[in-house]
Design a protein around this motif. Structure first.
Motif: not given
Lengths: 603, 253
Positions: A24-51
């Motif tokens: 929600r915060d990423v969307q509010a800041r960038f008005h979408y969820i960029p691919d790079a944010a997904i890649e970074q979050l997958a690592v930081l939250l230890s979840i697959p990007r598909t999740h």
């Protein structure tokens, strides 16, 4: 961006259960969820990007492709349509020079539909970057267009654009009785925990979300389910009121939040929970600051946190926001969403009382249920049970909208007739009332003696009035599209069925239907109702089925020919085929009698 | 004293922890299913295994067997509804059996035969769906995906990976793979992974094995799915011609 995502994940301690809040915060800041944010979050939250992709694609307010810096959404509820949404939407699009569903060339603004935003009594309504806009009209739209073109930050927009009033028209048992913060907790500790549960049981309180499960029973099952020492339990307040036409929780949270939180705390004491969640629908983002302030106030007053009122009770409440998914009002989908996942209803059993949030025993109750529990804790079970009917004790808070002079919030004792309610809200020339929202029941003007009660007309609170100028099929069509849009897609009958139902109804609405199409519509409705996985699917065909039952002629009028007379002889057309196959048995013949009969019945 | 339920009037023993489906399979009673595979956690999404339990509609694959249950399975009404649900799966995707390599080995097709499905009944959606032939040995034809999540579960529960997931909402649901590019070639999928072989339809196929078993000599060309399904569950090791044949034929072994 890298720093922003990093800080955000850190703020949430890298917990995957917070994924929806983070996105929600990423969307509010960038008005979408960029691919790079997904890649970074997958690592930081230890979840697959598909999740993460799954969650982004599931919730309406999250996007994989850029939306405008000003994300505008207009509520597509039937009540907004009745207030002239369609024309305003076109006007908006024209003034902004943007195509509906798309982003303007300069990337500044996007405009799209949203499901009901909960402002049905003060619509047409919308959202800008998640914040509620009320009472839209042409002057307001001109004002908004100017503000956007000046690129004025939303925080600096005039407050009146965002003004939402409580609009309480009639108060009763709960709304009339003032309570001080802490009053119920004092009463709870004075009386004792089992004794208070007994009062709630004696009160006959049933869940106010509409399903009507006995509250005391739910709490008891959760408290007693497992004897495991130190087992974590959770209290969840379902404030995801997404049922079109419902807005009573908005008012309860705006003006009675102490009572909501106190009811949750009473529950926590009884079931021995340490942690609570208020799952607030994303559309009510504007309430968050106020609610956080009340939580802080309660912590400072010793009503929340460690050692509440020096009674050794430790309990705190966290607010989690949804992101545009009606299905999350279903309790197990809500729990999935709290865990940072797609809101897909779970298989049951096990039920949340034994296996809920993170697999731990969890009570999920409606906002109004907790308010009622607070009052019962103070005033006792008999006080509550004195009002209402045999099977439905107490009062029900209704959100009334549609064709009436005084839309707003009304509280009634259970057992009140629809006629009395219609009189109070100033409804005349009434065609019918949709009770309980699209998933509820449409009743005709022949049924106004029916009563508000679990044993007659159960409702979560939505009450939409339609007068005789309304085209009922357009109403049904709006509801049917709503369900197809909100189906989570988990099970076949709902995923495919709601999409088929929408197509089938569109076909009839557009004048391409014949008698067989109405039969097919009914069959499809029955299949969806009978075989769907959860309440959404099981009720998705209600608008079609309840109006087909009451107003079959409405559907017939849309058909190409009322009396179906085939233009050619079906059986004769098969003659060549019969000769080629050397068959003349019964199975090789087509009877036209059935079809003609169907047509005949419809006249 | 064994605990029992009844299915269509027949007494069926069960053990605590078993679902109605588990008990039925163990007793040699076939309940149609597509998203269920006894090797993985039940999902309960396709709804083909819908049964009536004491009058209530339940998914047999997820609903626990309990003493006193009177289950209706093989009734005309349920068969009719299961046929409709199967037809929904057909019209939602692009399933053109005659041109599909999986024909004859396809569970969706075999269930349709079993339920005597003779047409689509519903209007076709003709969705636009992509193919992913990027992987050297495995390909995905999204046109045939029915969102049963068997590949998702097999990858997680058997292969210890996370190659597949279902994303999107409602009718826009779709299969995604775990790669930055979204292409199968960038995932850690190996051709020997269970996930590559568990698809009940022709959505996930092994390359260069097509048509090694001629049409007409395939599993469901000669056996009804109820027999195949029960035989495979009864003795996976001794029923290679049935259960594992799908894999074998695709491996070309």
């Amino acid at each position: 961006m890298k720093q922003f995502i990093h800080d955000l994940a850190k703020l949430h301690e890298g917990q995957a259960t917070h994924l929806l809040q983070i996105l929600r915060d990423v969307q509010a800041r960038f008005h979408y969820i960029p691919d790079a944010a997904i890649e970074q979050l997958a690592v930081l939250l230890s979840i697959p990007r598909t999740h993460i992709i799954g969650v982004v694609e599931f919730y309406s307010f999250l996007h994989l492709t850029p939306r405008g810096q000003y994300e505008l959404l207009l509520s597509d509820s039937i009540t907004d349509h009745m207030l002239g949404k369609h024309a305003l939407f076109s006007y908006f699009a024209q003034q902004l020079q943007v195509t509906v569903g798309e982003v303007r060339g300069d990337g500044l603004v996007s405009l799209d539909n949203a499901s009901c935003t909960g402002l049905c009594d003060q619509g047409p309504a919308g959202l800008v970057n998640g914040y509620a806009l009320s009472r839209l009209d042409k002057p307001r739209i001109d004002q908004i267009v100017a503000l956007i073109n000046q690129q004025k930050p939303v925080e600096q927009w005039p407050a009146e654009l965002f003004s939402v009033t409580d609009n309480i028209q009639k108060s009763g048992l709960l709304l009339d009785t003032p309570l001080q913060p802490g009053e119920a907790l004092s009463a709870l500790f004075k009386r004792g925990l089992p004794e208070t549960l007994a009062e709630i049981s004696q009160a006959g309180l049933r869940g106010r979300g509409g399903a009507g499960y006995t509250t005391a029973w739910k709490w008891q099952l959760c408290a007693e389910g497992s004897k495991e020492e130190g087992l974590q339990r959770y209290v969840v307040c379902n404030a995801d009121e997404g049922e079109p036409g419902t807005f009573k929780d908005r008012v309860l949270l705006n003006s009675y939040a102490h009572q909501v939180f106190e009811g949750m705390t009473v529950c926590a004491a009884i079931i021995n929970a340490q942690h609570g969640f208020l799952y607030l629908r994303g559309e009510y983002l504007y309430l968050v600051d106020k609610l956080q302030a009340i939580l802080t106030e309660r912590r400072e007053a010793g009503l929340l946190g460690n050692n509440i009122l020096n009674q050794g009770l430790n309990f705190d409440i966290e607010i989690r926001l949804g992101a545009g998914a009606y299905i999350c009002g279903e309790e197990s989908a809500l729990i999935e969403s709290l865990e940072g996942k797609m809101g897909i209803p779970r298989n049951r059993p096990p039920y949340p009382v034994t296996s809920g949030y993170l697999g731990k025993p969890t009570v999920v109750n409606n906002v109004e249920t907790f308010v009622a529990a607070t009052h019962i804790t103070v005033n006792g079970g008999a006080w509550f049970a004195a009002v209402g009917t045999e099977q439905s004790k107490g009062s029900k808070i209704l959100s009334i909208s549609g064709d009436c002079a005084r839309p707003g919030i009304y509280e009634y004792p259970f057992g009140t007739t629809i006629q009395a309610i219609l009189q109070d809200c100033g409804a005349s020339d009434v065609l019918g009332v949709q009770i309980g929202g699209p998933s509820g029941t449409f009743i005709s003007d022949q049924e106004f003696a029916r009563k508000l009660a679990f044993e007659d007309l159960a409702t979560g609170g939505s009450f939409i009035v339609f007068n005789n100028s309304r085209n009922l099929l357009e109403v049904v069509n709006n509801f049917t599209h709503f369900f197809a849009h909100e189906s989570c897609g988990f099970c076949t009958p709902c995923r495919v069925g709601t999409a088929l139902l929408k197509k089938q109804l569109d076909k009839i609405m557009e004048g391409h239907g014949s008698a067989g199409d109405v039969v097919a519509l009914e069959e499809l409705g029955r299949l969806i109702k009978q075989h769907s996985h959860c309440g959404l699917g099981q009720t998705a065909a209600n608008p079609v089925l309840s109006t087909l039952e009451r107003y079959p002629e409405l559907y017939q009028r849309q058909l190409k020919k009322i009396s179906y007379e085939p233009g050619f002889d079906l059986d004769a057309a098969l003659d060549i085929a019969r000769r080629m196959a050397n068959r003349d048995d019964a199975g090789a013949h087509l009877a036209q009698v059935d079809a003609v009969d169907i047509g005949g019945d419809y006249e | 004293m064994n605990k029992t339920i009844t299915i269509d009037g027949k007494s069926i023993p069960f053990e605590d922890g078993q679902t109605i489906m588990d008990a039925a399979i163990a007793a040699g009673v076939y309940i149609p299913h597509l998203c269920h595979n006894p090797e993985f956690t039940p999902h309960g999404s396709c709804k083909l295994c819908t049964v009536k339990v004491n009058g209530r509609t339940c998914s047999a694959c997820t609903f626990p067997a309990m003493e006193g249950q009177d289950v209706l399975n093989n009734t005309q009404a349920l068969t009719d509804d299961r046929r409709r649900i199967t037809q929904m799966l057909f019209v939602e995707g692009n399933h053109f059996c005659p041109s599909c390599e999986k024909t004859g080995n396809c569970q969706l097709q075999a269930v349709a035969y079993h339920l005597n499905m003779l047409d689509n009944h519903f209007p076709l959606f003709y969705p636009h769906r992509e193919m992913d032939a990027s992987h050297p040995e495995v390909m995905i034809d999204h046109n045939r995906c029915i969102f049963c999540t068997l590949c998702v579960r097999a990858s997680q529960q058997h292969d210890g990976k996370d190659v597949f997931a279902i994303s999107g909402r409602g009718i826009n649901k779709h299969l995604v793979v775990n790669a930055p590019s979204g292409l199968l070639k960038e995932t850690d999928l190996d051709v020997t992974d269970k996930a590559a072989h568990v698809c009940p339809t022709g959505a996930i196929l092994i390359k260069r094995t097509g048509y090694q078993v001629p049409i007409g000599e395939r599993i469901y060309d000669h056996h009804e799915i109820d027999h195949v399904s029960l035989a495979a569950a009864a003795s996976p090791a001794t029923a290679p011609s049935l259960a594992v044949n799908t894999e074998d034929s695709q491996h070309g072994e």
